[in-house]
Design an enzyme around this catalytic site. Sequence first.
Site, PDB file in Angstrom:
ATOM      1  N   ASP A 247      -3.070   5.526  -3.158  1.00 40.04           N
ATOM      2  CA  ASP A 247      -3.455   6.502  -2.143  1.00 40.04           C
ATOM      3  C   ASP A 247      -2.331   7.493  -1.874  1.00 40.04           C
ATOM      4  OD1 ASP A 247      -6.034   5.675  -1.696  1.00 40.04           O
ATOM      5  OD2 ASP A 247      -5.546   4.408   0.017  1.00 40.04           O
TER       6      ASP A 247
ATOM      7  N   ARG B 228      -9.471  -2.332   8.399  1.00 43.20           N
ATOM      8  CA  ARG B 228     -10.061  -0.989   8.399  1.00 43.20           C
ATOM      9  C   ARG B 228     -11.462  -1.018   9.023  1.00 43.20           C
ATOM     10  NH1 ARG B 228     -12.004   3.171   3.841  1.00 43.20           N
ATOM     11  NH2 ARG B 228     -11.156   5.085   4.690  1.00 43.20           N
TER      12      ARG B 228
ATOM     13  N   ASP C   4     -16.096   9.465   0.654  1.00 45.18           N
ATOM     14  CA  ASP C   4     -16.684   8.697   1.753  1.00 45.18           C
ATOM     15  C   ASP C   4     -17.368   9.612   2.779  1.00 45.18           C
ATOM     16  OD1 ASP C   4     -17.290   6.678   3.499  1.00 45.18           O
ATOM     17  OD2 ASP C   4     -15.215   6.092   3.900  1.00 45.18           O
TER      18      ASP C   4
ATOM     19  N   TRP D 230       0.834  -1.195   0.000  1.00 42.35           N
ATOM     20  CA  TRP D 230       0.000   0.000   0.000  1.00 42.35           C
ATOM     21  C   TRP D 230       0.878   1.258   0.000  1.00 42.35           C
ATOM     22  CZ3 TRP D 230      -0.315   3.942   3.683  1.00 42.35           C
ATOM     23  CH2 TRP D 230      -1.322   4.895   3.440  1.00 42.35           C
TER      24      TRP D 230
ATOM     25  N   LYS E 157     -16.573   6.532  -8.069  1.00 41.04           N
ATOM     26  CA  LYS E 157     -15.306   5.994  -7.552  1.00 41.04           C
ATOM     27  C   LYS E 157     -15.647   4.786  -6.697  1.00 41.04           C
ATOM     28  CE  LYS E 157     -11.235   7.080  -4.731  1.00 41.04           C
ATOM     29  NZ  LYS E 157     -10.561   8.112  -3.906  1.00 41.04           N
ATOM     30  N   TRP E 158     -15.289   3.604  -7.197  1.00 43.59           N
ATOM     31  CA  TRP E 158     -15.647   2.328  -6.560  1.00 43.59           C
ATOM     32  C   TRP E 158     -14.431   1.851  -5.774  1.00 43.59           C
ATOM     33  CZ3 TRP E 158     -19.291  -1.580  -9.193  1.00 43.59           C
ATOM     34  CH2 TRP E 158     -19.314  -2.796  -8.517  1.00 43.59           C
ATOM     35  N   ASP E 159     -14.528   1.926  -4.454  1.00 43.65           N
ATOM     36  CA  ASP E 159     -13.394   1.583  -3.599  1.00 43.65           C
ATOM     37  C   ASP E 159     -13.527   0.154  -3.080  1.00 43.65           C
ATOM     38  OD1 ASP E 159     -11.003   1.983  -2.273  1.00 43.65           O
ATOM     39  OD2 ASP E 159     -11.665   3.800  -1.247  1.00 43.65           O
ATOM     40  N   MET E 160     -12.411  -0.396  -2.609  1.00 41.73           N
ATOM     41  CA  MET E 160     -12.377  -1.735  -2.018  1.00 41.73           C
ATOM     42  C   MET E 160     -11.164  -1.763  -1.084  1.00 41.73           C
ATOM     43  SD  MET E 160     -11.039  -4.979  -1.810  1.00 41.73           S
ATOM     44  CE  MET E 160      -9.831  -5.069  -3.110  1.00 41.73           C
ATOM     45  N   ASN E 161     -11.418  -1.725   0.223  1.00 44.73           N
ATOM     46  CA  ASN E 161     -10.344  -1.512   1.196  1.00 44.73           C
ATOM     47  C   ASN E 161     -10.049  -2.730   2.064  1.00 44.73           C
ATOM     48  OD1 ASN E 161      -9.534   1.426   1.011  1.00 44.73           O
ATOM     49  ND2 ASN E 161     -11.746   1.639   1.199  1.00 44.73           N
TER      50      ASN E 161
END
Length: 740
Positions: free
Chosen positions: A549, A444, A368, A200, A477-481
């Site tokens: 990021d 997270r 977010d 990351w 914006k399609w996030d995946m954390n």
Amino acid sequence: MPIHYHENTRTFHLFNASVSYIFTILENGTPGSLYYGARLTDKDDYSELLEMKRRANAPCTYEGNLLFSLEHLKQEYPLYGHGDLRYPACSMRRENGSHIFEFRYISHVIYSGKHGINGLPAIWCSTTDEMESLEVELEDANSGTRLTLYYTICSDLPVIARHTRITQAGASAVTIERVMSCNVDLIDDAWEMVQLNGAWSRERHVTTMPLRPGIQSVYSMRGHSSAQFNPFLALKRKECTETQGECMGFTLLYSGSFLAGVEVDNYHVSRVQIGIHPDCFEWTLQQGESFETPEAVYVYSEDGLNGMSQAFHTLFNRHLVRGKYRMKERPILINNWEATYFDFDEEKIVRIAETAAQAGIELFVLDDGWFGNRNDDHRGLGDWYVNLQKLPHGISGLSQRIHSLGMQFGLWIEPEMVNRDSNLYRTHPEWVMVDPDYVPCHGRNQYVLDFSRKEVVDYIFKCLDQVLDGADVNYIKWDMNRTMSEVYSRSHSSLQQGRVMHEYILGVYDLYERLIQKYPDILFESCASGGGRFDAGMLYYAPQAWTSDNSDAVERLKIQYGTSYVYPPSCMGAHVSAVPNHQVFRNTPFNTRANTAFYGAFGYELDLSKLTEDELEQVRQQVTFMKKYRSVFQYGTFYRLSSPFESNETVWMSVSQDQKTAIVGYYRVLNEVNVGYRRIRLKGLNPDEQYRISMDGRWIEGRELMKAGLVTSDYTSGENGEIYNGSNGDFISRLYVLEA
């Protein structure tokens, strides 16, 4: 036609102006590899390339024949058994426990164009003359199992795409334990392996190492392609550089767990394989059922690593990205995340958007915190309804206010995850991918929804559809954390758990496809804690991705440089952020932050209200500059000229398709004292054209700029005030605009 079949020798030749790929049907009926490399003249017989040597202790196929051994023959799609003791491309188990199969050639078909893969991303063509395809049908007579090898070659690119389908026609079930998308056996091991690895905030750093005997591989077992290793590897000759020499690159159009590696045997044959990672994978086929692998793409280049990358860039821009934004310039955006984090309301958002609109920015993205009780990252995820305390007019009302400013409106989502403190979790705890007998890990403060279950995907689609249907949203914006750590589905039987990770990715693709079909004008950007799912599979659904990021300009030099090995600048989300940078706390000049971010899908990630008037004027100038040269930055031919992994200086450039405009990005990380003279040899220019250099207005011939070089020397002696583009000292950058 770029695919020829020679009946007399049962030999297949896939070729175009740049590349040849040749294989034949061996005497035992299985396909054997003969050649992959630079274009060869087509002929009927390549039997001289089929080398069979007597090797001590080799398991041989035919009684009395000590030459024909699959342990030492190069193969197209090797399986366990019948003498090959290297890693197989495919391993299956019959109901009697045996892993022995022998797939013999039955038939083939050659046709113009290309077919898609059901439920999976794949390259495509708009006209049938752009590609030609081959399907080779093989069968194991004992089990009734059929194996189909798919090949596609591009007419004008050094690109071959492959995937595999297994169909159970027999009455007894078979279980797939390992299934690679392709196998390539190369005659020697005089290669260096190039990989993109990291973590990351330092994704896709370039690592190069010579091949050695045994296995060398990159992989992910995280349920997504990962920031640790990208689903890509390249092989290059030792003498190969960015601009000359032989290399080949392999990537997988897939976003889940993968394995990509090279096995070097004791006779220096290099076996390249790429596909779904076999760990935690098992797929049983009953009679009439099939399984298709993701598509693998490989590129051959005699023009160095730049040549390989440019072929990938052209392929992905023209034949992978779909819809409205295919070959279309990306809007300049501003995202509120680093400006506000969770602390915002509608008026604060509109104030930021008003300032952005005055600067000429085209798209505002609400990140977010707009839904449920999402005031921090501990709660609310999964509750996809608007927080009316923050946004009293809802997403519909806010989007109207943003549009009234002359801007487009975008929205952040993270549909694959859930917080324990959410209505969704309280209502459907069984939808979380955990084993209920154990305390699960969180990441997270969130958990993975079980997208292998259709009802979960249906529910998330319904929620998002309700939000989007009443609003004017132009961008998602399609996030995946969250990496998968405990893969278990409570909807699957004990014998089906090996399907879950792959079915999860199929569920993600399904949700993307449904949203794309209903909202074809939305530009999707994929994100996975930044670059944790930056892969070619995602580009089929989301034409751009948040590259990392880490938005620090110096760190982005390495990240974007490595990313460009496979992925075009048009798909790299690249933003100007505040200083001190929120990830590394570094202070870099405003123009350097922009000069790095220009080579991508450009935008801003800061609070414009905190900028000085001078900085706001710089924003206006940067936006104007990007709009003027956006097509060159995003769709020009991209060249890497000096590596941040090898030098204090990074240099890259983009050249317009007509060679009339080129923009050279020059970046020096640390100031140097009293150094010598510097030049950089440019690439891709018209040698007979005169180019005006923006820095000093001189006219210089393209041939001179490519042979003698562009002078980049400055007087960094520590005692004078020479300034280029408004900066001097550490972290400086310059953009040289060349106009014919």
